[in-house]
Design a protein around this motif. Structure first.
Motif, PDB file in Angstrom:
ATOM      1  N   GLN A 158       0.841  -1.198   0.000  1.00 59.54           N
ATOM      2  CA  GLN A 158       0.000   0.000   0.000  1.00 59.54           C
ATOM      3  C   GLN A 158       0.882   1.257   0.000  1.00 59.54           C
ATOM      4  O   GLN A 158       0.859   2.072   0.921  1.00 59.54           O
ATOM      5  CB  GLN A 158      -0.934  -0.028   1.209  1.00 59.54           C
ATOM      6  N   TYR A 159       1.629   1.427  -1.077  1.00 57.96           N
ATOM      7  CA  TYR A 159       2.631   2.499  -1.145  1.00 57.96           C
ATOM      8  C   TYR A 159       2.023   3.892  -1.036  1.00 57.96           C
ATOM      9  O   TYR A 159       2.580   4.774  -0.369  1.00 57.96           O
ATOM     10  CB  TYR A 159       3.437   2.386  -2.447  1.00 57.96           C
ATOM     11  N   ASP A 160       0.899   4.139  -1.706  1.00 58.07           N
ATOM     12  CA  ASP A 160       0.273   5.467  -1.638  1.00 58.07           C
ATOM     13  C   ASP A 160      -0.174   5.779  -0.221  1.00 58.07           C
ATOM     14  O   ASP A 160       0.009   6.904   0.272  1.00 58.07           O
ATOM     15  CB  ASP A 160      -0.913   5.550  -2.598  1.00 58.07           C
ATOM     16  N   GLN A 161      -0.760   4.794   0.453  1.00 61.18           N
ATOM     17  CA  GLN A 161      -1.224   5.007   1.821  1.00 61.18           C
ATOM     18  C   GLN A 161      -0.056   5.285   2.759  1.00 61.18           C
ATOM     19  O   GLN A 161      -0.144   6.134   3.649  1.00 61.18           O
ATOM     20  CB  GLN A 161      -2.003   3.784   2.319  1.00 61.18           C
ATOM     21  N   ILE A 162       1.049   4.574   2.560  1.00 58.85           N
ATOM     22  CA  ILE A 162       2.240   4.813   3.382  1.00 58.85           C
ATOM     23  C   ILE A 162       2.727   6.243   3.199  1.00 58.85           C
ATOM     24  O   ILE A 162       3.018   6.953   4.167  1.00 58.85           O
ATOM     25  CB  ILE A 162       3.350   3.806   3.029  1.00 58.85           C
ATOM     26  N   ALA A 163       2.815   6.686   1.949  1.00 63.85           N
ATOM     27  CA  ALA A 163       3.255   8.061   1.673  1.00 63.85           C
ATOM     28  C   ALA A 163       2.302   9.063   2.320  1.00 63.85           C
ATOM     29  O   ALA A 163       2.744  10.066   2.910  1.00 63.85           O
ATOM     30  CB  ALA A 163       3.337   8.289   0.165  1.00 63.85           C
ATOM     31  N   ASP A 164       1.001   8.812   2.225  1.00 66.37           N
ATOM     32  CA  ASP A 164       0.012   9.689   2.862  1.00 66.37           C
ATOM     33  C   ASP A 164       0.239   9.763   4.365  1.00 66.37           C
ATOM     34  O   ASP A 164       0.184  10.846   4.971  1.00 66.37           O
ATOM     35  CB  ASP A 164      -1.410   9.193   2.591  1.00 66.37           C
ATOM     36  N   ASP A 165       0.491   8.605   4.975  1.00 69.14           N
ATOM     37  CA  ASP A 165       0.676   8.567   6.430  1.00 69.14           C
ATOM     38  C   ASP A 165       1.911   9.349   6.866  1.00 69.14           C
ATOM     39  O   ASP A 165       1.924   9.925   7.958  1.00 69.14           O
ATOM     40  CB  ASP A 165       0.792   7.118   6.912  1.00 69.14           C
TER      41      ASP A 165
END
Length: 440
Positions: A158-165
């Motif tokens: 979940q790369y996008d979610q990690i970046a968001d976090d």
């Protein structure tokens, strides 16, 4: 510990450390509190890689080998296995989580225990204690090992979610990570969200090449130097910083906090070279990591408040120093090559000219080898890359057992305050438990 959560989110953006995150952990005697922690992880860097570095640096058939900087600070080893029900060989997410939280878990998990409960990381605890924090790596900075120190997600994919976090989550109302340097622009500038713009609005500097990194003076900094991963060190031009340069830039910023800091530095692509069985890439990346470790030790010299730890999350590829009963490993072959097999293969496909090899591989190939490479030019770049890897492994006498991870113990190196606590053999999760105890 089953069913116990030592870390909870009070809101989607805010972390609460009201519960003691390390109360079930054993107490370590003979310790002093540490102000600064520099934690380096050579992803995939088992003993064969650091032993290979010693041969590589020596590059002779005679005489005693000088120790590497790693040899000087060797203290012990750690077990890498995960608690995955499907596999007893870890992936980077599970190993990273063990190293960051003190909890072994299942493969793919980031910042979660085996029951998928959120558990605090040492980076988050450092921020809770008022310290500055940083992530530096040669992969995308939201990749598994780095993400395990700063996110809590069931799947590493979940790369996008990690970046968001990285942007959205706060600790005590403050940004969780102060310095982020590596690759990953494509995950931070997306159709649905431009995280770079949002970081800049939150008073972060933003840089995209070495010149900008050296010129920038902001204390909080986002540096993205490639769409996904950085080129391997041997393939980098002057515009892309080395791991050592990124480490130095992070330290220059983090040290400004009088409360200290936590910095994680990952040599991400030692592992990627191991997956490819690419000894040229592997030695390039271990050298890059060696230089970053030197930079960390240099910072800690003559200080009585800093610990530097270097280890691996696991080993990759089953690399062996020699193959087929040759009794002679040839690092001179590796040193005579000026680009990774992938880059050489790309350029061969662009030029369709075998003379291109002479610009990149400065040792004599047999006619049969040249014919094999020529044949692959009618196929895909990947086929040419694999042919080059096979030939280089043959001439250098480098062996490999797998294209995956392996389960052996990996080394621990340490310098500075409380170095002795990391001596002997331990579980990977024990490293985080010690850090939770000793961080000021």
């Amino acid at each position: 510990m089953k069913g116990v959560v030592y870390f909870v989110k009070s809101t989607p953006q805010q972390h609460d450390f009201g519960l003691n995150p390390f109360s079930p952990f054993v107490k370590y005697i003979g310790t002093q509190k540490v102000k600064n922690v520099i934690f380096l992880i050579g992803d995939g860097m088992g003993f064969s890689y650091t032993t290979g570095l010693r041969y590589f640096n020596h590059d002779s058939q005679q005489g005693l080998m000088n120790p590497t900087i790693f040899d000087q600070f060797f203290v012990g080893s750690q077990s890498t296995y995960s608690l995955d029900t499907e596999s007893n060989i870890t992936d980077s997410a599970a190993a990273g989580t063990a190293l960051s939280t003190g909890y072994k878990t299942y493969n793919g998990a980031l910042g979660l225990n085996i029951d998928k409960q959120t558990v605090p990381t040492i980076l988050e605890y450092a921020k809770f204690r008022g310290k500055s924090t940083g992530l530096v790596g040669t992969s995308q900075i939201n990749h598994a090992t780095l993400a395990a120190f700063a996110s809590h997600i069931e799947s590493r994919e979940q790369y996008d979610q990690i970046a968001d976090d990285y942007l959205d989550e706060r600790i005590e109302g403050k940004q969780k990570i102060d310095v982020m340097l590596g690759g990953g622009t494509s995950y931070f500038v997306r159709k649905d969200r431009n995280l770079v713009e949002e970081f800049v609005k939150n008073q972060f500097g933003y840089v995209t090449n070495l010149q900008e990194l050296l010129a920038n003076k902001t204390e909080q900094l986002l540096g993205l130097f490639a769409p996904i991963e950085l080129p391997k060190q041997i393939d980098r031009g002057l515009a892309v910083p080395s791991l050592a340069q990124m480490t130095k830039a992070a330290l220059e910023r983090l040290k400004q906090n009088s409360n200290g800091f936590f910095l994680l530095v990952e040599g991400s692509q030692i592992d990627w070279a191991g997956h490819d069985n690419d000894i040229v890439g592997a030695m390039s990346e271990v050298k890059d990591f060696e230089a970053a470790f030197k930079e960390a030790v240099k910072f800690a010299l003559n200080r009585d408040d800093t610990i530097v730890i270097a280890t691996a999350d696991h080993s990759t590829g089953g690399m062996s120093i020699d193959r087929n009963d040759n009794y002679k490993w040839n690092p001179s072959v590796i040193k005579s090559i000026t680009s990774t097999p992938f880059v050489i293969a790309e350029r061969l496909h662009e030029t369709k000219d075998m003379e291109t090899l002479k610009h990149h591989m400065h040792f004599t190939l047999h006619e049969a080898d040249l014919k094999i490479i020529q044949t692959t030019l009618e196929l895909e770049v990947e086929d040419t890359k694999q042919a080059l890897i096979n030939i280089i492994n043959h001439y250098s006498s480098t062996g490999w057992t797998t294209k995956g991870h392996t389960g052996e113990d990996v080394p621990i190196y340490a310098y500075g305050l409380n170095r002795h606590l990391f001596s002997g053999r331990m579980e990977n999760s024990e490293i985080a438990k010690i850090l939770f105890q000793i961080i000021d």
